[in-house]
Design an enzyme around this catalytic site. Structure first.
Site, short mmCIF file in Angstrom:
data_model
loop_
_atom_site.label_atom_id
_atom_site.label_comp_id
_atom_site.label_asym_id
_atom_site.label_seq_id
_atom_site.Cartn_x
_atom_site.Cartn_y
_atom_site.Cartn_z
N GLY A 140 0.82 -1.21 0.00
CA GLY A 140 0.00 0.00 0.00
C GLY A 140 0.85 1.26 0.00
CG ASN A 172 -4.78 3.54 9.74
OD1 ASN A 172 -5.08 4.57 9.15
ND2 ASN A 172 -3.73 3.46 10.54
CD GLN A 214 -6.79 -0.80 7.51
OE1 GLN A 214 -7.57 -1.76 7.61
NE2 GLN A 214 -5.55 -0.88 7.94
CG HIS A 261 -0.25 -6.71 4.79
ND1 HIS A 261 -0.23 -6.39 6.12
CD2 HIS A 261 0.12 -5.58 4.13
CE1 HIS A 261 0.15 -5.12 6.27
NE2 HIS A 261 0.37 -4.62 5.07
CB THR A 268 10.63 -9.86 -12.59
OG1 THR A 268 11.68 -9.61 -13.52
CG2 THR A 268 9.93 -11.18 -12.94
CB CYS A 271 6.97 3.86 20.83
SG CYS A 271 8.23 4.05 22.06
#
Ligand code: PLP
Length: 386
Positions: free
Chosen positions: A71, A150, A178, A200, A236, A324
């Site tokens: 993404g 998200n 999302q 994913h 490729t 963080c």
């Protein structure tokens, strides 16, 4: 030990049917689709099928689909291509709540001489439409607004935004990472010029994504090399992962309606169960316009990371609303843009469900989490029950 995985906006388990389609790509269809011989032809055929499947999910034409590595690459390629196509225009419009794959890119472009307007949102994460309207200028090269957030799952009014941007003759890109696979996305209905998606997030493997590019737009490649992807991306093709993405899109499209009803019921049960048992907590986002799988809940006066660690002891995997940064725990830019008080933003947990979650798992979270929150609050100097 029991594992309850409710972090599907971070990444998803690969569907077994997706794996089954993918495996022969390594042992049988291992040719390079650019090769002239029969092995190349076989690989070319399955690449074509995957492209058709992704296109069907977006109600688009196959030659409008360009495969990428993720993404993030899709977002970078889209925005850079829009800027390259209009070298005299220096203004970008986006929102304050984009994923870093757009937000950090725009911040970097600002240092290269572009000027970005970051549109604000209200307390529910809804876009300020007056600010959006005022932001569009003759110098605007591209508007990039995410389809669904998200962290909170809030869905932006992409149809209205896209139509307004097109009325002004400006290019429109949407980060739909999302959204695709969770809610309907239709290229015939909504006039986006470019749209990003990622494998994913919808039960395909990591390392594959796609960019929709409306035919007619003079797209210049981000990765310069060979003539792959109709000259739109050198390199490729990652055939195995592309086949997986095609299958995952097909499965998502086929089962979207019934899965969404089921997943939404589970999400709503989880929210109702936690809100009824835990004082001083609330749900973030636009509750009327949200992804069916996402719930962002703020538990006041405690740290999200501590909640995550204690949930982890029970095998519950979710994520927090903090990032963080350089050793200090800052609440996420999304929650800050929404004006969520620090005492609540710090204690925010995102639960994101998927087709594999069960009612038993939701009951398990509802059973375990109240004691976790109570234990942490008992240790917190800021907590007082009134
Ligand atoms: N855009 C959004 C809205 C996301 O949620 C994510 C990943 O979390 C991305 C972009 C980046 O996708 P990828 O991990 O495939 O680069």
């Amino acid at each position: 030990m029991k594992t309850v995985y409710v972090d599907n906006n971070a990444t998803t388990r690969v569907d077994q049917q997706v794996i089954d389609e993918m495996m022969p790509c390594f042992t049988e269809y291992y040719g390079n689709p650019s090769s002239m011989h029969r092995k190349g032809g076989e690989a070319g055929n399955i690449l074509k099928l995957a492209r058709e499947r992704v296109a069907k999910t977006l109600n688009a034409q196959p030659d409008e689909i360009l495969f990428t590595s993720c993404g993030t690459e899709s977002n970078n390629s889209a925005i850079r291509a829009a800027l390259k196509a209009q070298p005299t225009k220096k203004h970008i419009v986006t929102t304050m709540v984009e994923h870093p794959a757009v937000k950090s890119l725009c911040e970097s472009l600002d240092k290269e001489g572009y000027r970005t307007t970051y549109l604000p949102v209200d307390g529910k994460g809804r876009l300020n439409m007056a600010a959006f309207e005022a932001s569009l200028t003759p110098d605007t090269a591209i508007v990039s607004v995410m389809w669904a957030n998200n962290e909170t799952g809030t869905i932006f009014p992409i149809r209205d935004i896209a139509r307004r941007v097109k009325e002004k003759g400006i290019l429109f890109h949407t980060d739909a990472v999302q959204a695709v696979g969770k809610i309907p996305v239709d290229a015939q209905d909504i006039p986006f010029d470019m749209l990003s998606l990622s494998g994913h997030k919808l039960h395909a493997p990591k390392g594959v994504g796609a960019l929709y590019v409306r035919s007619g737009f003079k797209f210049s490649p981000f990765l310069i090399g060979g003539h792959q992807e109709h000259g739109k991306r050198g390199g490729t093709e990652n055939i195995g992962s592309i086949v997986a993405l095609g299958k995952a899109c097909e499965l998502a499209l086929d089962h979207m309606d019934e899965e969404n009803v089921r997943v939404k019921q589970l999400r709503d049960k989880l929210e109702a169960g936690l809100l009824a048992r835990i004082p001083k907590c609330f749900v973030n986002g636009d509750l009327a316009n949200r992804l069916p799988n996402t719930s962002s809940i703020s538990f006041e006066f405690i740290e999200g990371e501590a909640i995550l660690l204690m949930m982890n002891e029970f095998g519950i995997c979710a994520s927090s609303g903090s990032a963080c940064t350089s050793g200090s725990l800052e609440p996420s830019h999304v929650l800050r843009a929404m004006g969520i008080p620090f005492t609540a933003a710090h204690g925010t947990i995102r639960f994101s469900l998927c087709r594999y979650n069960t009612e038993d798992e939701v009951d398990y979270i509802i059973e375990k989490l109240p004691a976790v929150i109570k234990r942490l609050r008992d240790m917190s100097p800021f907590w007082k029950e009134d």
